[in-house]
Motif scaffolding. Structure first.
Motif, PDB file in Angstrom:
ATOM      1  N   SER A   3     110.281 -18.465 -14.098  1.00  0.00           N
ATOM      2  CA  SER A   3     109.596 -17.172 -14.046  1.00  0.00           C
ATOM      3  C   SER A   3     109.151 -16.853 -12.627  1.00  0.00           C
ATOM      4  N   GLY A   4     108.612 -17.846 -11.932  1.00  0.00           N
ATOM      5  CA  GLY A   4     108.178 -17.635 -10.555  1.00  0.00           C
ATOM      6  C   GLY A   4     109.328 -17.221  -9.660  1.00  0.00           C
ATOM      7  N   THR A   5     110.461 -17.874  -9.802  1.00  0.00           N
ATOM      8  CA  THR A   5     111.655 -17.525  -9.027  1.00  0.00           C
ATOM      9  C   THR A   5     112.132 -16.133  -9.387  1.00  0.00           C
ATOM     10  N   ALA A   6     112.149 -15.833 -10.666  1.00  0.00           N
ATOM     11  CA  ALA A   6     112.582 -14.509 -11.129  1.00  0.00           C
ATOM     12  C   ALA A   6     111.685 -13.411 -10.553  1.00  0.00           C
ATOM     13  N   LEU A   7     110.386 -13.666 -10.503  1.00  0.00           N
ATOM     14  CA  LEU A   7     109.452 -12.678  -9.955  1.00  0.00           C
ATOM     15  C   LEU A   7     109.686 -12.458  -8.463  1.00  0.00           C
ATOM     16  N   ARG A   8     109.883 -13.533  -7.704  1.00  0.00           N
ATOM     17  CA  ARG A   8     110.153 -13.396  -6.261  1.00  0.00           C
ATOM     18  C   ARG A   8     111.445 -12.631  -6.023  1.00  0.00           C
ATOM     19  N   ASP A  27     106.673  -2.914 -12.644  1.00  0.00           N
ATOM     20  CA  ASP A  27     108.033  -2.779 -12.110  1.00  0.00           C
ATOM     21  C   ASP A  27     108.641  -4.151 -11.838  1.00  0.00           C
ATOM     22  N   ILE A  28     107.854  -5.016 -11.228  1.00  0.00           N
ATOM     23  CA  ILE A  28     108.329  -6.367 -10.898  1.00  0.00           C
ATOM     24  C   ILE A  28     108.673  -7.124 -12.173  1.00  0.00           C
ATOM     25  N   CYS A  29     107.806  -7.036 -13.165  1.00  0.00           N
ATOM     26  CA  CYS A  29     108.034  -7.725 -14.443  1.00  0.00           C
ATOM     27  C   CYS A  29     109.294  -7.206 -15.130  1.00  0.00           C
ATOM     28  N   ALA A  30     109.463  -5.892 -15.138  1.00  0.00           N
ATOM     29  CA  ALA A  30     110.648  -5.304 -15.766  1.00  0.00           C
ATOM     30  C   ALA A  30     111.916  -5.759 -15.047  1.00  0.00           C
ATOM     31  N   GLU A  31     111.882  -5.757 -13.736  1.00  0.00           N
ATOM     32  CA  GLU A  31     113.051  -6.177 -12.943  1.00  0.00           C
ATOM     33  C   GLU A  31     113.367  -7.657 -13.163  1.00  0.00           C
ATOM     34  N   GLY A  33     112.535  -9.365 -15.864  1.00  0.00           N
ATOM     35  CA  GLY A  33     112.697  -9.702 -17.274  1.00  0.00           C
ATOM     36  C   GLY A  33     111.618 -10.672 -17.737  1.00  0.00           C
ATOM     37  N   VAL A  34     110.418 -10.492 -17.204  1.00  0.00           N
ATOM     38  CA  VAL A  34     109.298 -11.391 -17.467  1.00  0.00           C
ATOM     39  C   VAL A  34     108.156 -10.569 -18.069  1.00  0.00           C
ATOM     40  N   HIS A  35     107.450 -11.144 -19.004  1.00  0.00           N
ATOM     41  CA  HIS A  35     106.312 -10.465 -19.625  1.00  0.00           C
ATOM     42  C   HIS A  35     105.203 -10.248 -18.597  1.00  0.00           C
ATOM     43  N   TYR A  36     104.487  -9.148 -18.751  1.00  0.00           N
ATOM     44  CA  TYR A  36     103.404  -8.766 -17.841  1.00  0.00           C
ATOM     45  C   TYR A  36     102.370  -9.887 -17.673  1.00  0.00           C
ATOM     46  N   ALA A  37     101.970 -10.501 -18.750  1.00  0.00           N
ATOM     47  CA  ALA A  37     100.972 -11.579 -18.678  1.00  0.00           C
ATOM     48  C   ALA A  37     101.502 -12.781 -17.904  1.00  0.00           C
ATOM     49  N   THR A  38     102.793 -13.021 -17.970  1.00  0.00           N
ATOM     50  CA  THR A  38     103.408 -14.140 -17.247  1.00  0.00           C
ATOM     51  C   THR A  38     103.224 -13.972 -15.745  1.00  0.00           C
ATOM     52  N   PHE A  39     103.306 -12.726 -15.285  1.00  0.00           N
ATOM     53  CA  PHE A  39     103.123 -12.468 -13.860  1.00  0.00           C
ATOM     54  C   PHE A  39     101.808 -13.071 -13.383  1.00  0.00           C
ATOM     55  N   PHE A  40     100.741 -12.825 -14.138  1.00  0.00           N
ATOM     56  CA  PHE A  40      99.408 -13.238 -13.711  1.00  0.00           C
ATOM     57  C   PHE A  40      99.157 -14.731 -13.889  1.00  0.00           C
TER      58      PHE A  40
END
Length: 178
Positions: A3-8, A27-31, A33-40
């Protein structure tokens, strides 16, 4: 970890299309393919994610340039750095002239301190000040370059400018009396 790699990677792709200020965490989460909560779970903010990308980029520059620098070819190391920045111009424009400017400069100085060799006791310039000045010359020259029209200055002349700035301003001229 994925997930961290996908976000970067998502942030980098988005930066190629839009300004950092126009990108949201959603936008970052959608791009990615990660859930919004995962970002945080990975980052406190989009700025924190950008800071992480900045640290990754500095590590990449060190990886590319240190073997050349250690061989004594400072000019070629600077050229490799400039060509890498040119190849990743959008990202580096954001890193130095956008939302991560202060973090990027601090990160660059931190890496420079790590890789700087032993101080020259005969130098006119205190070692710490020399590190700060050299880093500033390089960073601010690249920052200026990235604000110019894309093809106005190719990497080779910029590398020459940086090399001349560093060698003429930092080169030893004998000790200064205190």
């Amino acid at each position: 970890m994925r997930s961290g790699t996908a976000l970067r990677e998502a942030l980098l792709r988005l930066l190629e299309r839009r300004a950092f200020e126009q990108i949201t965490v959603r936008d970052i989460c959608a791009e990615a393919g990660v859930h919004y909560a995962t970002f945080f779970r990975h980052h406190a903010s989009k700025e924190a994610l950008l800071d992480h990308v900045a640290a990754d980029q500095m590590a990449r520059l060190v990886e590319l340039t240190m073997p050349i620098k250690e061989s004594g070819d400072d000019r070629r190391a600077i050229l490799v750095l400039c060509r890498y920045v040119e190849d990743h111009r959008v990202l580096w424009s954001v890193l130095l002239n956008g939302g991560a400017g202060a973090t990027m400069r601090a990160e660059w100085l931190r890496y420079t301190r790590q890789v700087t060799g032993a101080a020259n006791p005969d130098s006119w310039l205190p070692s710490e000040l020399g590190t700060i000045c050299t880093t500033s010359l390089i960073v601010e020259t690249i920052s200026w370059w990235l604000r110019q029209e894309k093809d106005a200055w190719p990497p080779d002349p910029i590398a020459d400018i940086i090399h001349r700035l560093v060698t003429t301003s930092i080169a030893s001229r004998g000790p200064i009396e205190r």
